[in-house]
Scaffold this active site. Sequence first.
Site, mmCIF file in Angstrom:
data_model
loop_
_atom_site.group_PDB
_atom_site.id
_atom_site.type_symbol
_atom_site.label_atom_id
_atom_site.label_comp_id
_atom_site.label_asym_id
_atom_site.label_seq_id
_atom_site.Cartn_x
_atom_site.Cartn_y
_atom_site.Cartn_z
ATOM 1 N N ARG A 1 0.756 -1.267 0.049
ATOM 2 C CA ARG A 1 0.127 -0.119 0.099
ATOM 3 C C ARG A 1 0.946 1.161 0.060
ATOM 4 O O ARG A 1 0.501 2.061 -0.527
ATOM 5 C CB ARG A 1 -0.964 -0.204 1.099
ATOM 6 C CG ARG A 1 -2.089 -0.950 1.209
ATOM 7 C CD ARG A 1 -2.932 -0.877 2.166
ATOM 8 N NE ARG A 1 -4.190 -1.771 1.791
ATOM 9 C CZ ARG A 1 -5.348 -1.684 2.621
ATOM 10 N NH1 ARG A 1 -5.232 -1.253 3.749
ATOM 11 N NH2 ARG A 1 -6.276 -2.722 2.246
ATOM 12 N N LYS B 1 -17.852 -16.710 4.298
ATOM 13 C CA LYS B 1 -19.175 -16.522 4.712
ATOM 14 C C LYS B 1 -20.006 -15.975 3.266
ATOM 15 O O LYS B 1 -19.603 -15.082 2.598
ATOM 16 C CB LYS B 1 -19.654 -15.715 5.681
ATOM 17 C CG LYS B 1 -19.088 -16.147 7.064
ATOM 18 C CD LYS B 1 -19.637 -15.474 8.179
ATOM 19 C CE LYS B 1 -19.190 -16.201 9.376
ATOM 20 N NZ LYS B 1 -19.625 -15.152 10.669
ATOM 21 N N GLY C 1 -7.761 -8.374 0.704
ATOM 22 C CA GLY C 1 -6.649 -8.898 1.438
ATOM 23 C C GLY C 1 -6.407 -10.265 1.363
ATOM 24 O O GLY C 1 -4.982 -10.493 1.099
ATOM 25 N N GLY D 1 -12.946 -4.171 1.275
ATOM 26 C CA GLY D 1 -14.258 -3.697 1.275
ATOM 27 C C GLY D 1 -14.827 -2.751 0.302
ATOM 28 O O GLY D 1 -15.917 -2.868 -0.164
#
Length: 399
Positions: free
Chosen positions: A38, A200, A353, A376
Amino acid sequence: MSIRYIDEIKDLEGKKVFMRVDFNVPLDDNQNITEDTRIRGVLPTINYALDKKAKIVLASHLGRPKGERKEKYSMAPAAERLSKLLGKEVKLAPDCIGSQVQAMVDAMKPGDIVMLENVRFYPGEEKNDNEFAQALVNGCEIYVNDAFAVSHRAHASVHAITNFIPVVAAGFLMKNEMNYFDKAMKNPIRPLVAILGGAKVSGKIEVLENLCDKVDKIIVGGGMAFTFLKGMGYNVGKSLVEEDLIETAMKTYEKARAKGVKFYLPVDCVVADQFSATAENKIVPIQEIPESWMALDIGPASVALFSEAIQNAKTIVWNGPMGVFEMDAFSRGTFALVTAVANSYALTIIGGGDTDAAVNRGGEASRMGYISTGGGAFLELLEGKKLPGIQVLEEKGNK
Protein backbone atom coordinates in the site's frame (compact mmCIF):
# COMPACT_ATOMS: atom_id res chain seq x y z
CA MET A 1 -19.55 13.30 -13.66
CA SER A 2 -15.88 12.51 -13.97
CA ILE A 3 -13.08 12.57 -11.42
CA ARG A 4 -10.24 15.07 -11.80
CA TYR A 5 -6.79 13.58 -11.24
CA ILE A 6 -3.66 15.18 -9.84
CA ASP A 7 -2.01 15.54 -13.26
CA GLU A 8 -4.94 17.71 -14.35
CA ILE A 9 -4.16 20.35 -11.71
CA LYS A 10 -2.28 23.11 -13.51
CA ASP A 11 -0.11 24.53 -10.75
CA LEU A 12 1.21 22.52 -7.80
CA GLU A 13 4.45 24.42 -7.26
CA GLY A 14 4.70 25.74 -3.72
CA LYS A 15 1.15 24.61 -2.93
CA LYS A 16 0.30 22.68 0.23
CA VAL A 17 -1.24 19.39 -0.89
CA PHE A 18 -3.22 17.34 1.62
CA MET A 19 -2.91 13.76 0.39
CA ARG A 20 -5.09 11.05 1.93
CA VAL A 21 -3.27 7.75 1.58
CA ASP A 22 -3.87 4.31 3.04
CA PHE A 23 -0.81 3.21 4.97
CA ASN A 24 -2.79 0.74 7.09
CA VAL A 25 -0.03 -1.84 6.70
CA PRO A 26 0.57 -5.04 8.71
CA LEU A 27 3.08 -4.84 11.58
CA ASP A 28 4.83 -7.56 13.59
CA ASP A 29 5.15 -7.55 17.38
CA ASN A 30 8.17 -5.25 17.14
CA GLN A 31 6.30 -2.64 15.06
CA ASN A 32 8.13 -3.62 11.89
CA ILE A 33 6.20 -3.46 8.61
CA THR A 34 5.80 -6.95 7.17
CA GLU A 35 4.24 -5.96 3.83
CA ASP A 36 4.36 -2.51 2.20
CA THR A 37 2.33 -2.83 -1.02
CA ARG A 38 0.00 0.00 0.00
CA ILE A 39 2.91 2.37 0.61
CA ARG A 40 4.55 1.49 -2.70
CA GLY A 41 1.21 1.92 -4.44
CA VAL A 42 1.12 5.69 -3.85
CA LEU A 43 4.75 6.39 -4.78
CA PRO A 44 3.81 7.54 -8.32
CA THR A 45 1.43 10.16 -6.91
CA ILE A 46 3.90 11.35 -4.26
CA ASN A 47 6.76 11.50 -6.77
CA TYR A 48 4.62 13.44 -9.23
CA ALA A 49 3.81 16.03 -6.56
CA LEU A 50 7.49 16.19 -5.56
CA ASP A 51 8.52 16.76 -9.18
CA LYS A 52 6.05 19.64 -9.32
CA LYS A 53 7.64 21.14 -6.17
CA ALA A 54 4.54 20.78 -4.00
CA LYS A 55 4.51 20.69 -0.20
CA ILE A 56 3.00 17.33 0.70
CA VAL A 57 1.00 16.63 3.87
CA LEU A 58 0.17 12.93 4.15
CA ALA A 59 -2.73 11.60 6.22
CA SER A 60 -3.61 7.98 6.99
CA HIS A 61 -4.97 5.69 9.64
CA LEU A 62 -3.41 2.52 11.04
CA GLY A 63 -5.35 -0.17 12.85
CA ARG A 64 -8.38 0.49 15.02
CA PRO A 65 -7.44 2.81 17.89
CA LYS A 66 -11.15 3.67 18.29
CA GLY A 67 -10.72 7.40 18.77
CA GLU A 68 -7.92 7.20 21.32
CA ARG A 69 -4.19 7.83 21.05
CA LYS A 70 -2.42 4.46 21.22
CA GLU A 71 1.27 4.40 20.39
CA LYS A 72 1.14 0.93 18.86
CA TYR A 73 -0.94 2.50 16.10
CA SER A 74 1.48 5.36 15.44
CA MET A 75 2.30 6.22 11.84
CA ALA A 76 6.03 6.22 12.71
CA PRO A 77 6.84 2.88 10.98
CA ALA A 78 5.08 4.06 7.81
CA ALA A 79 6.95 7.39 7.82
CA GLU A 80 10.24 5.54 8.23
CA ARG A 81 9.50 3.09 5.41
CA LEU A 82 8.37 5.85 3.07
CA SER A 83 11.57 7.79 3.80
CA LYS A 84 13.62 4.77 2.68
CA LEU A 85 11.52 4.23 -0.45
CA LEU A 86 11.75 7.88 -1.49
CA GLY A 87 15.34 8.41 -0.42
CA LYS A 88 14.38 11.56 1.43
CA GLU A 89 13.17 12.59 4.88
CA VAL A 90 9.51 12.24 5.74
CA LYS A 91 8.85 14.19 8.93
CA LEU A 92 6.31 12.70 11.33
CA ALA A 93 4.08 15.28 12.99
CA PRO A 94 3.34 14.86 16.70
CA ASP A 95 -0.39 14.87 15.97
CA CYS A 96 -2.77 15.34 13.05
CA ILE A 97 -4.35 18.59 14.25
CA GLY A 98 -3.31 21.43 16.55
CA SER A 99 -0.84 24.31 16.77
CA GLN A 100 2.30 22.15 16.60
CA VAL A 101 1.14 20.53 13.38
CA GLN A 102 0.16 23.90 11.94
CA ALA A 103 3.63 25.26 12.73
CA MET A 104 5.27 22.30 10.95
CA VAL A 105 3.08 22.75 7.87
CA ASP A 106 3.67 26.53 7.80
CA ALA A 107 7.44 25.94 7.87
CA MET A 108 7.40 23.54 4.90
CA LYS A 109 9.39 24.30 1.75
CA PRO A 110 8.63 23.01 -1.75
CA GLY A 111 9.50 19.31 -1.90
CA ASP A 112 9.02 18.76 1.85
CA ILE A 113 6.85 15.91 3.16
CA VAL A 114 5.09 15.83 6.52
CA MET A 115 3.14 12.78 7.65
CA LEU A 116 0.36 13.45 10.11
CA GLU A 117 -0.15 11.15 13.05
CA ASN A 118 -2.97 8.59 12.87
CA VAL A 119 -6.23 10.37 12.03
CA ARG A 120 -8.21 7.70 13.89
CA PHE A 121 -6.72 8.86 17.17
CA TYR A 122 -9.74 11.22 17.13
CA PRO A 123 -13.38 9.99 17.15
CA GLY A 124 -14.23 12.79 14.71
CA GLU A 125 -12.51 10.91 11.89
CA GLU A 126 -14.90 7.97 11.78
CA LYS A 127 -17.86 10.23 12.60
CA ASN A 128 -17.12 12.35 9.50
CA ASP A 129 -17.14 15.36 11.79
CA ASN A 130 -16.92 18.72 10.02
CA GLU A 131 -15.10 20.45 12.87
CA PHE A 132 -12.40 17.77 12.94
CA ALA A 133 -12.16 17.81 9.14
CA GLN A 134 -11.66 21.56 9.14
CA ALA A 135 -8.92 21.21 11.76
CA LEU A 136 -7.15 18.66 9.56
CA VAL A 137 -6.78 21.11 6.68
CA ASN A 138 -3.85 22.99 8.29
CA GLY A 139 -3.88 25.60 5.53
CA CYS A 140 -3.67 23.12 2.65
CA GLU A 141 -4.94 24.38 -0.71
CA ILE A 142 -5.30 21.13 -2.65
CA TYR A 143 -6.82 17.81 -1.59
CA VAL A 144 -5.77 14.55 -3.25
CA ASN A 145 -7.40 11.23 -2.39
CA ASP A 146 -5.17 8.27 -3.25
CA ALA A 147 -6.69 5.94 -0.66
CA PHE A 148 -9.09 3.71 -2.59
CA ALA A 149 -9.16 1.14 0.24
CA VAL A 150 -10.96 3.56 2.59
CA SER A 151 -13.09 5.37 0.02
CA HIS A 152 -16.11 3.27 0.93
CA ARG A 153 -16.09 5.05 4.30
CA ALA A 154 -17.61 8.50 4.82
CA HIS A 155 -14.83 9.55 7.17
CA ALA A 156 -13.59 13.06 7.84
CA SER A 157 -10.27 12.77 5.96
CA VAL A 158 -12.02 11.11 3.01
CA HIS A 159 -15.31 12.97 2.79
CA ALA A 160 -15.99 15.98 5.03
CA ILE A 161 -12.56 17.53 4.43
CA THR A 162 -13.53 18.27 0.82
CA ASN A 163 -15.86 20.97 2.19
CA PHE A 164 -12.85 22.97 3.36
CA ILE A 165 -10.25 22.66 0.59
CA PRO A 166 -11.04 24.44 -2.69
CA VAL A 167 -9.28 22.10 -5.15
CA VAL A 168 -10.16 18.39 -5.02
CA ALA A 169 -8.60 15.56 -7.05
CA ALA A 170 -7.59 11.89 -7.00
CA GLY A 171 -4.18 10.27 -7.26
CA PHE A 172 -2.78 7.73 -9.70
CA LEU A 173 -3.51 4.70 -7.50
CA MET A 174 -7.17 5.71 -7.41
CA LYS A 175 -7.05 6.20 -11.18
CA ASN A 176 -5.74 2.66 -11.67
CA GLU A 177 -8.38 1.20 -9.36
CA MET A 178 -11.22 2.93 -11.19
CA ASN A 179 -9.86 2.20 -14.66
CA TYR A 180 -9.46 -1.52 -13.99
CA PHE A 181 -12.85 -1.75 -12.34
CA ASP A 182 -14.41 -0.11 -15.39
CA LYS A 183 -12.62 -2.60 -17.64
CA ALA A 184 -14.06 -5.45 -15.61
CA MET A 185 -17.60 -4.29 -14.93
CA LYS A 186 -18.59 -1.51 -17.30
CA ASN A 187 -17.01 -2.51 -20.59
CA PRO A 188 -15.51 -5.99 -20.17
CA ILE A 189 -14.04 -8.18 -22.85
CA ARG A 190 -16.10 -11.36 -22.62
CA PRO A 191 -16.43 -14.02 -21.41
CA LEU A 192 -16.32 -12.35 -17.98
CA VAL A 193 -15.82 -14.76 -15.07
CA ALA A 194 -16.25 -13.87 -11.38
CA ILE A 195 -14.57 -16.07 -8.77
CA LEU A 196 -15.83 -15.63 -5.21
CA GLY A 197 -14.54 -17.39 -2.14
CA GLY A 198 -14.00 -16.81 1.54
CA ALA A 199 -15.82 -18.02 4.59
CA LYS A 200 -19.30 -16.54 4.48
CA VAL A 201 -22.10 -15.85 2.04
CA SER A 202 -23.32 -12.98 4.24
CA GLY A 203 -20.53 -10.64 3.15
CA LYS A 204 -21.00 -11.33 -0.54
CA ILE A 205 -24.64 -12.12 -1.28
CA GLU A 206 -25.26 -8.60 -2.63
CA VAL A 207 -22.15 -8.95 -4.79
CA LEU A 208 -23.49 -12.20 -6.22
CA GLU A 209 -26.89 -10.68 -6.93
CA ASN A 210 -25.32 -7.75 -8.78
CA LEU A 211 -22.92 -9.99 -10.71
CA CYS A 212 -25.81 -12.05 -12.06
CA ASP A 213 -26.62 -9.09 -14.31
CA LYS A 214 -23.04 -8.57 -15.50
CA VAL A 215 -20.99 -11.77 -15.80
CA ASP A 216 -21.02 -14.88 -17.96
CA LYS A 217 -19.81 -17.32 -15.30
CA ILE A 218 -19.70 -17.39 -11.50
CA ILE A 219 -17.39 -19.71 -9.58
CA VAL A 220 -18.06 -20.05 -5.85
CA GLY A 221 -15.57 -21.76 -3.53
CA GLY A 222 -14.42 -21.47 0.06
CA GLY A 223 -16.70 -21.85 3.05
CA MET A 224 -19.46 -19.83 1.39
CA ALA A 225 -20.04 -22.63 -1.14
CA PHE A 226 -21.51 -24.90 1.51
CA THR A 227 -24.49 -22.67 2.18
CA PHE A 228 -25.40 -23.20 -1.49
CA LEU A 229 -24.66 -26.94 -1.36
CA LYS A 230 -26.77 -27.38 1.78
CA GLY A 231 -29.60 -25.57 0.00
CA MET A 232 -29.31 -28.07 -2.84
CA GLY A 233 -29.87 -30.92 -0.44
CA TYR A 234 -26.32 -32.13 0.17
CA ASN A 235 -25.24 -33.31 3.59
CA VAL A 236 -22.23 -31.08 4.27
CA GLY A 237 -21.36 -32.42 7.73
CA LYS A 238 -19.97 -29.74 10.03
CA SER A 239 -18.91 -27.46 7.19
CA LEU A 240 -19.64 -23.77 7.60
CA VAL A 241 -23.26 -23.04 6.68
CA GLU A 242 -25.27 -19.86 7.26
CA GLU A 243 -28.67 -21.44 7.79
CA ASP A 244 -30.52 -18.12 7.70
CA LEU A 245 -29.15 -17.39 4.24
CA ILE A 246 -29.85 -20.71 2.53
CA GLU A 247 -33.09 -19.45 1.00
CA THR A 248 -31.45 -16.20 -0.18
CA ALA A 249 -28.50 -18.13 -1.61
CA MET A 250 -30.81 -20.40 -3.59
CA LYS A 251 -32.77 -17.44 -4.96
CA THR A 252 -29.49 -15.94 -6.15
CA TYR A 253 -28.50 -19.26 -7.70
CA GLU A 254 -31.82 -19.48 -9.54
CA LYS A 255 -31.49 -15.84 -10.66
CA ALA A 256 -28.10 -16.64 -12.19
CA ARG A 257 -29.50 -19.65 -14.02
CA ALA A 258 -32.46 -17.66 -15.29
CA LYS A 259 -30.05 -15.05 -16.66
CA GLY A 260 -28.06 -17.73 -18.45
CA VAL A 261 -25.05 -17.34 -16.15
CA LYS A 262 -23.02 -20.54 -15.69
CA PHE A 263 -22.77 -21.18 -11.93
CA TYR A 264 -19.97 -23.45 -10.65
CA LEU A 265 -19.69 -25.00 -7.18
CA PRO A 266 -17.15 -27.48 -5.79
CA VAL A 267 -17.61 -31.15 -6.72
CA ASP A 268 -15.12 -32.44 -4.16
CA CYS A 269 -13.38 -31.08 -1.09
CA VAL A 270 -10.69 -31.64 1.51
CA VAL A 271 -12.39 -32.48 4.78
CA ALA A 272 -10.97 -32.61 8.31
CA ASP A 273 -12.20 -33.99 11.61
CA GLN A 274 -11.51 -30.63 13.30
CA PHE A 275 -10.48 -27.07 12.46
CA SER A 276 -6.76 -27.51 12.97
CA ALA A 277 -3.58 -27.49 10.91
CA THR A 278 -2.77 -30.95 12.31
CA ALA A 279 -6.24 -32.45 11.88
CA GLU A 280 -6.75 -35.71 10.06
CA ASN A 281 -7.89 -34.90 6.53
CA LYS A 282 -8.92 -36.59 3.30
CA ILE A 283 -10.40 -35.80 -0.12
CA VAL A 284 -14.02 -36.76 -0.73
CA PRO A 285 -16.74 -36.00 -3.31
CA ILE A 286 -19.29 -33.45 -2.14
CA GLN A 287 -21.82 -36.30 -1.79
CA GLU A 288 -19.59 -38.12 0.72
CA ILE A 289 -18.71 -35.56 3.40
CA PRO A 290 -18.71 -37.47 6.73
CA GLU A 291 -21.33 -36.35 9.23
CA SER A 292 -18.85 -35.10 11.85
CA TRP A 293 -16.24 -33.67 9.47
CA MET A 294 -15.89 -30.22 7.89
CA ALA A 295 -14.74 -29.09 4.46
CA LEU A 296 -11.75 -26.72 4.57
CA ASP A 297 -10.58 -26.63 0.96
CA ILE A 298 -11.71 -27.53 -2.54
CA GLY A 299 -10.41 -30.83 -3.92
CA PRO A 300 -8.49 -31.67 -7.13
CA ALA A 301 -11.63 -32.38 -9.18
CA SER A 302 -12.98 -28.92 -8.28
CA VAL A 303 -9.64 -27.37 -9.22
CA ALA A 304 -9.86 -29.12 -12.61
CA LEU A 305 -13.47 -27.99 -13.09
CA PHE A 306 -12.79 -24.38 -12.15
CA SER A 307 -9.59 -24.28 -14.23
CA GLU A 308 -11.50 -25.56 -17.24
CA ALA A 309 -14.24 -22.98 -16.65
CA ILE A 310 -11.78 -20.07 -16.92
CA GLN A 311 -9.89 -21.38 -19.95
CA ASN A 312 -11.85 -19.28 -22.43
CA ALA A 313 -12.22 -16.26 -20.11
CA LYS A 314 -11.14 -12.86 -21.38
CA THR A 315 -11.73 -11.07 -18.06
CA ILE A 316 -11.51 -12.59 -14.55
CA VAL A 317 -12.43 -10.87 -11.29
CA TRP A 318 -11.47 -12.78 -8.14
CA ASN A 319 -12.27 -12.07 -4.50
CA GLY A 320 -11.81 -14.65 -1.74
CA PRO A 321 -9.74 -17.84 -1.29
CA MET A 322 -10.96 -21.38 -1.98
CA GLY A 323 -10.16 -22.69 1.48
CA VAL A 324 -8.25 -22.09 4.71
CA PHE A 325 -5.06 -21.43 2.77
CA GLU A 326 -3.25 -20.17 5.87
CA MET A 327 -2.94 -23.85 6.89
CA ASP A 328 -0.73 -25.85 4.53
CA ALA A 329 -3.01 -28.88 4.55
CA PHE A 330 -5.87 -26.77 3.17
CA SER A 331 -3.97 -24.43 0.82
CA ARG A 332 -3.61 -26.54 -2.31
CA GLY A 333 -6.96 -25.63 -3.83
CA THR A 334 -6.38 -21.89 -3.54
CA PHE A 335 -2.81 -22.04 -4.83
CA ALA A 336 -3.78 -24.32 -7.73
CA LEU A 337 -6.44 -21.82 -8.77
CA VAL A 338 -3.90 -18.99 -8.43
CA THR A 339 -1.74 -20.79 -10.98
CA ALA A 340 -4.72 -21.46 -13.26
CA VAL A 341 -5.74 -17.79 -13.20
CA ALA A 342 -2.14 -16.70 -13.83
CA ASN A 343 -1.92 -19.10 -16.79
CA SER A 344 -5.12 -17.81 -18.36
CA TYR A 345 -5.05 -15.35 -21.23
CA ALA A 346 -7.54 -13.11 -19.46
CA LEU A 347 -7.29 -9.67 -17.91
CA THR A 348 -7.12 -10.69 -14.24
CA ILE A 349 -8.26 -8.37 -11.46
CA ILE A 350 -7.63 -9.50 -7.89
CA GLY A 351 -9.44 -7.88 -4.95
CA GLY A 352 -9.34 -8.36 -1.19
CA GLY A 353 -6.55 -8.81 1.32
CA ASP A 354 -6.80 -12.60 1.57
CA THR A 355 -6.80 -13.06 -2.19
CA ASP A 356 -3.89 -10.66 -2.53
CA ALA A 357 -1.98 -12.65 0.12
CA ALA A 358 -2.76 -15.93 -1.63
CA VAL A 359 -1.56 -14.61 -4.99
CA ASN A 360 1.66 -13.36 -3.42
CA ARG A 361 2.25 -16.57 -1.48
CA GLY A 362 1.55 -18.52 -4.65
CA GLY A 363 4.34 -16.57 -6.36
CA GLU A 364 2.10 -15.33 -9.18
CA ALA A 365 1.51 -11.66 -8.29
CA SER A 366 3.61 -10.42 -11.20
CA ARG A 367 1.47 -12.37 -13.66
CA MET A 368 -1.83 -10.85 -12.59
CA GLY A 369 -3.26 -7.92 -14.53
CA TYR A 370 -4.10 -5.84 -11.47
CA ILE A 371 -4.20 -6.39 -7.71
CA SER A 372 -6.57 -4.01 -5.94
CA THR A 373 -5.52 -2.40 -2.66
CA GLY A 374 -9.10 -2.35 -1.39
CA GLY A 375 -11.01 -5.21 0.19
CA GLY A 376 -14.26 -3.67 1.42
CA ALA A 377 -14.14 -0.91 -1.20
CA PHE A 378 -13.62 -3.45 -3.98
CA LEU A 379 -16.57 -5.53 -2.78
CA GLU A 380 -18.88 -2.52 -2.53
CA LEU A 381 -18.04 -1.55 -6.10
CA LEU A 382 -18.89 -5.11 -7.14
CA GLU A 383 -22.20 -4.71 -5.31
CA GLY A 384 -22.92 -1.70 -7.53
CA LYS A 385 -22.71 0.79 -4.67
CA LYS A 386 -21.48 4.37 -4.85
CA LEU A 387 -18.44 4.89 -2.62
CA PRO A 388 -18.65 8.11 -0.54
CA GLY A 389 -14.99 8.97 -1.08
CA ILE A 390 -15.34 8.61 -4.85
CA GLN A 391 -18.75 10.24 -5.09
CA VAL A 392 -17.45 13.41 -3.45
CA LEU A 393 -14.54 13.50 -5.89
CA GLU A 394 -17.01 13.31 -8.75
CA GLU A 395 -19.18 16.05 -7.27
CA LYS A 396 -16.39 18.49 -6.38
CA GLY A 397 -13.50 17.50 -8.61
CA ASN A 398 -14.39 19.81 -11.47
CA LYS A 399 -15.45 22.86 -9.53
